[in-house]
Design a protein around this motif. Structure first.
Motif: not given
Length: 174
Positions: A11, A135, A137-138, A140-142
């Protein structure tokens, strides 16, 4: 033969950088790292070779300069010489000051456009290509580090990646 990789999700970019360094020190092979923004120094931490795109850009600029000089010499001196604004058309050298802006513009034009084409070809970014992001989420914020399992014990690697600060670890069969 299908290969196995571990996806370790982080994160924080500083935590990711430290994890990449620790993973390389442990002699695990990092396949790829997915980040939502550029992380400066990540390429050196991963041990990637420096890019040669700058050399390519210089060569493309030289091609543009050569095309410009050849084009203007043929058009303005050899094929159809004209007396424009009192400037003589006897030789390329006599008209060189008037040709400099055109040579500069074509140098930049060739370098820029051919670099974009080279970048897309090198990155394998073809039109209508499906995204390869493992993924969502990568974006956005991961941060995701993909580590090759190869001939290593999955449990040991998972524990190691968990100790580096990964919040989630998944075994993926490619």
């Amino acid at each position: 033969m299908s290969s196995k990789v571990l996806h370790a999700i982080y994160t924080d970019d500083d935590l990711l950088m430290q994890a990449v360094k620790q993973t390389r020190e442990a002699r695990y092979h990092i396949e790829e790292v997915y980040t939502p923004f550029p992380v400066h120094g990540l390429d050196k931490a991963m041990g990637l070779a420096p890019t040669r795109l700058a050399i390519t850009s210089f060569l493309y600029g030289l091609v543009g300069l050569t095309v410009a000089a050849t084009m203007m010499n043929f058009i303005m001196i050899e094929d159809w010489p004209q007396n424009i604004g009192g400037k003589p058309s006897f030789s390329f050298i006599e008209n060189l000051p008037a040709f400099v802006p055109i040579m500069f513009e074509l140098t930049v034009f060739f370098a820029a456009h051919l670099m974009v084409i080279t970048f897309y070809m090198r990155s394998k970014l073809w039109p209508f290509k499906e995204a390869e992001n493992p993924d969502v989420r990568t974006t956005d914020d991961h941060f995701l580090m993909e580590v090759d399992v190869a001939n290593h014990d999955v449990e040991t690697m998972s524990k190691f990646l968990g100790d580096t600060g990964a919040i989630e670890i998944k075994l993926i069969h490619k």
